[in-house]
Design an enzyme around this catalytic site. Structure first.
Site, PDB file in Angstrom:
ATOM      1  N   LYS A  11       0.759  -1.306  -0.176  1.00  0.00           N
ATOM      2  CA  LYS A  11       0.015  -0.107   0.083  1.00  0.00           C
ATOM      3  C   LYS A  11       0.769   1.363   0.025  1.00  0.00           C
ATOM      4  O   LYS A  11       2.000   1.173   0.349  1.00  0.00           O
ATOM      5  CB  LYS A  11      -1.054  -0.017   1.190  1.00  0.00           C
ATOM      6  CG  LYS A  11      -2.032  -1.323   1.037  1.00  0.00           C
ATOM      7  CD  LYS A  11      -3.136  -1.219   2.342  1.00  0.00           C
ATOM      8  CE  LYS A  11      -4.051  -2.118   2.313  1.00  0.00           C
ATOM      9  NZ  LYS A  11      -4.919  -2.089   3.339  1.00  0.00           N
ATOM     10  N   TYR A  51     -12.544  -2.345  -3.375  1.00  0.00           N
ATOM     11  CA  TYR A  51     -12.984  -2.408  -2.031  1.00  0.00           C
ATOM     12  C   TYR A  51     -14.414  -2.226  -1.881  1.00  0.00           C
ATOM     13  O   TYR A  51     -14.860  -1.682  -0.930  1.00  0.00           O
ATOM     14  CB  TYR A  51     -12.358  -1.141  -1.191  1.00  0.00           C
ATOM     15  CG  TYR A  51     -10.771  -1.641  -0.792  1.00  0.00           C
ATOM     16  CD1 TYR A  51     -10.653  -2.652   0.197  1.00  0.00           C
ATOM     17  CD2 TYR A  51      -9.962  -0.836  -0.977  1.00  0.00           C
ATOM     18  CE1 TYR A  51      -9.528  -3.052   0.700  1.00  0.00           C
ATOM     19  CE2 TYR A  51      -8.550  -1.205  -0.624  1.00  0.00           C
ATOM     20  CZ  TYR A  51      -8.176  -2.300   0.304  1.00  0.00           C
ATOM     21  OH  TYR A  51      -7.059  -2.705   0.565  1.00  0.00           O
ATOM     22  N   ASN A 114      -1.843   0.439   6.662  1.00  0.00           N
ATOM     23  CA  ASN A 114      -1.315  -0.627   7.346  1.00  0.00           C
ATOM     24  C   ASN A 114      -0.616  -1.713   6.402  1.00  0.00           C
ATOM     25  O   ASN A 114      -0.609  -2.796   6.480  1.00  0.00           O
ATOM     26  CB  ASN A 114      -2.606  -1.619   7.873  1.00  0.00           C
ATOM     27  CG  ASN A 114      -3.854  -2.145   7.010  1.00  0.00           C
ATOM     28  OD1 ASN A 114      -3.424  -1.819   5.468  1.00  0.00           O
ATOM     29  ND2 ASN A 114      -4.893  -2.729   7.312  1.00  0.00           N
ATOM     30  N   HIS A 117      -2.257  -5.319   1.505  1.00  0.00           N
ATOM     31  CA  HIS A 117      -3.541  -6.187   1.563  1.00  0.00           C
ATOM     32  C   HIS A 117      -3.226  -7.560   1.117  1.00  0.00           C
ATOM     33  O   HIS A 117      -2.412  -7.752   0.561  1.00  0.00           O
ATOM     34  CB  HIS A 117      -4.335  -5.236   0.383  1.00  0.00           C
ATOM     35  CG  HIS A 117      -5.539  -6.286  -0.268  1.00  0.00           C
ATOM     36  ND1 HIS A 117      -6.414  -6.322   0.599  1.00  0.00           N
ATOM     37  CD2 HIS A 117      -5.447  -7.313  -1.079  1.00  0.00           C
ATOM     38  CE1 HIS A 117      -7.330  -7.269  -0.275  1.00  0.00           C
ATOM     39  NE2 HIS A 117      -6.878  -7.804  -1.168  1.00  0.00           N
ATOM     40  N   GLU A 128      -9.531 -10.795  -7.454  1.00  0.00           N
ATOM     41  CA  GLU A 128      -8.825  -9.716  -7.472  1.00  0.00           C
ATOM     42  C   GLU A 128      -7.449  -9.833  -8.471  1.00  0.00           C
ATOM     43  O   GLU A 128      -6.899  -8.855  -9.009  1.00  0.00           O
ATOM     44  CB  GLU A 128      -8.260  -9.551  -5.805  1.00  0.00           C
ATOM     45  CG  GLU A 128      -9.508  -9.225  -5.035  1.00  0.00           C
ATOM     46  CD  GLU A 128      -9.039  -9.332  -3.394  1.00  0.00           C
ATOM     47  OE1 GLU A 128      -7.953  -9.622  -3.152  1.00  0.00           O
ATOM     48  OE2 GLU A 128      -9.786  -9.142  -2.669  1.00  0.00           O
TER      49      GLU A 128
END
Ligand code: IDP
Length: 140
Positions: A11, A51, A114, A117, A128
Site C-alpha cells: 500500500k 474495495y 497498514n 492487502h 482480485e
C-alpha cells in the site's frame, strides 16, 4: 497442502517509505513466490471497485483516498497454502493487534495505513488477480 495463488498489494504508506523490498522479503521468507508484480497508481474508480464490499462502511471514502494517495505494488503470490500463509505473515488489520514479526506489526502506521492487502479467500483471490493481471503476465 495445495499450491495456491493469492493477490497482494503493497500500500501507499509502504511504497512512500521505500519498504517495497522489505515487505517483499517478508513474503518471500514465508515461502511465497512473487509470480507477477507491477507498480501502479490506482485510479479512484479502480480503488472504489476493489474495495466495493466496504462501500457502506464509515471508513470507505478515507480508504479510497488513501489507496489513491501514492503508488502501490500489485502482486500475485504463489505457494503452498498461499492465501492463509499470506494472511499470517501480514498480521491483523490493526497493527496494534498484529503478532510480533508480522508485516503490519513491523511496518504499519495505523489501522488504515497498514502497509499490505492480501486476499481473504480463494474466491476473492481469483477475482482480485483478474482485476490486475492477465494469465500470461503471471509467470510461475
Ligand atoms: P484486511 O485488509 O485485514 O483484510 P478488511 O477488514 O478487509 O481488512 O479491511 C480492508 C482495509 O480497510 C484494511 O486493510 C484497512 O486499510 C481498512 N480498514 C479496515 N477497518 C478499518 C477501520 O476501522 N478504520 C479505518 N480503516 C479500516
Amino acid at each position: 497442502m495445495a499450491m495456491e495463488r493469492t493477490f497482494s498489494i503493497i500500500k501507499p504508506d509502504a511504497t512512500r517509505r521505500n519498504l517495497t523490498g522489505a515487505v517483499t522479503k517478508k513474503l518471500e521468507d514465508a515461502g511465497l513466490s512473487v509470480v507477477a508484480s507491477r507498480r501502479v497508481k490506482l485510479t479512484e474508480a479502480q480503488a472504489k471497485k476493489f474495495y466495493e464490499v466496504h462501500a457502506e462502511r464509515p471508513f470507505y471514502n478515507d480508504l479510497v483516498s488513501f489507496m489513491t494517495s501514492g503508488p502501490v505494488v500489485v502482486q500475485v503470490l504463489e505457494g503452498e497454502n498461499a492465501i492463509a500463509k499470506n494472511r499470517e505473515v501480514m498480521g491483523a488489520t490493526n497493527p496494534a493487534d498484529a503478532d510480533a514479526g508480522t508485516i503490519r506489526a513491523e511496518f504499519a502506521e495505523s489501522i488504515d495505513a497498514n502497509s499490505v492487502h492480501g486476499s481473504d479467500s480463494a474466491e476473492n483471490a481469483q477475482i482480485e488477480i483478474a482485476q490486475f493481471f492477465t494469465e500470461d503476465e503471471i509467470v510461475g
